[in-house]
Motif scaffolding. Structure first.
Motif, PDB file in Angstrom:
ATOM      1  N   ASP A  33       0.805  -1.452  -0.007  1.00 34.66           N
ATOM      2  CA  ASP A  33       0.015   0.044  -0.025  1.00 34.66           C
ATOM      3  C   ASP A  33       0.939   1.225   0.051  1.00 34.66           C
ATOM      4  N   LYS A  36       1.874   2.492  -3.275  1.00 35.48           N
ATOM      5  CA  LYS A  36       1.064   2.852  -4.210  1.00 35.48           C
ATOM      6  C   LYS A  36       1.332   4.482  -4.871  1.00 35.48           C
ATOM      7  N   ARG A  38      -0.265   8.122  -5.296  1.00 31.60           N
ATOM      8  CA  ARG A  38      -1.300   8.594  -5.068  1.00 31.60           C
ATOM      9  C   ARG A  38      -1.386  10.029  -5.674  1.00 31.60           C
ATOM     10  N   GLU A  39      -2.811  10.411  -5.702  1.00 31.65           N
ATOM     11  CA  GLU A  39      -2.763  11.641  -6.225  1.00 31.65           C
ATOM     12  C   GLU A  39      -3.645  12.578  -5.298  1.00 31.65           C
ATOM     13  N   ARG A  50       1.253  13.797  -8.052  1.00 37.02           N
ATOM     14  CA  ARG A  50       1.206  12.422  -7.908  1.00 37.02           C
ATOM     15  C   ARG A  50       2.592  12.195  -6.579  1.00 37.02           C
ATOM     16  N   LYS A  52       3.918   9.491  -3.293  1.00 43.05           N
ATOM     17  CA  LYS A  52       3.891   8.148  -2.559  1.00 43.05           C
ATOM     18  C   LYS A  52       3.945   8.501  -1.071  1.00 43.05           C
ATOM     19  N   SER A  53       3.200   7.612   0.039  1.00 48.09           N
ATOM     20  CA  SER A  53       3.342   7.764   1.183  1.00 48.09           C
ATOM     21  C   SER A  53       4.886   7.695   1.756  1.00 48.09           C
ATOM     22  N   LYS A 110      -4.967  15.216   2.688  1.00 48.17           N
ATOM     23  CA  LYS A 110      -5.352  14.167   2.231  1.00 48.17           C
ATOM     24  C   LYS A 110      -4.864  13.108   3.228  1.00 48.17           C
ATOM     25  N   GLU A 111      -3.538  13.316   3.527  1.00 53.50           N
ATOM     26  CA  GLU A 111      -2.783  12.109   4.311  1.00 53.50           C
ATOM     27  C   GLU A 111      -1.982  12.826   5.443  1.00 53.50           C
TER      28      GLU A 111
END
Length: 119
Positions: A33, A36, A38-39, A50, A52-53, A110-111
């Motif tokens: 995960d 992945k 992300r956007e 774009r 990534k975590s 978002k994160e």
């Protein structure tokens, strides 16, 4: 069927649904995960970014940075460069601080990053 019986039945059904969804922790699922791409939309700039975590390893590295501005640049660099190898620290340093802040704010809205502030 009385109210108590209906309540017990509903509770039993809820527990059965929960049990069906529950699964054992598998670290590989979480690692995949994290990989992945992300956007996130940055409406003020009219762009989609774009990224990534971050990983725990990334956070340990970033928290060693004393200067708040440098720490923010490094956070952004790590997240963006994982998704786009064209992103470099040097290019990020050339951006306007407002652009950098808007991108970082969009990503963290978002994160969220749970980073302790340095004393």
């Amino acid at each position: 069927m009385d109210v108590v019986e209906r309540g017990k039945r509903a509770l039993r059904e809820l527990e059965e649904k929960r049990e069906a969804v529950r699964r054992l922790f598998n670290i590989d699922d979480f690692i995949a995960d994290a990989e992945k791409v992300r956007e996130v939309e940055v409406p003020e700039l009219g762009i989609i970014v774009r990224y990534k975590s971050l990983t725990n390893e990334d956070l340990f590295k970033v928290m060693k940075i004393e200067d708040d501005t440098e720490r923010g640049i490094e956070l952004l660099y790590l997240m963006l460069s994982k998704a786009d190898p064209n992103v470099t620290r040097e290019k990020l340093r050339k951006l306007s601080p407002m652009v950098t802040a808007r991108i970082l704010n969009a990503i963290t809205s978002k994160e969220p990053l749970f980073l302790a502030r340095r004393p």
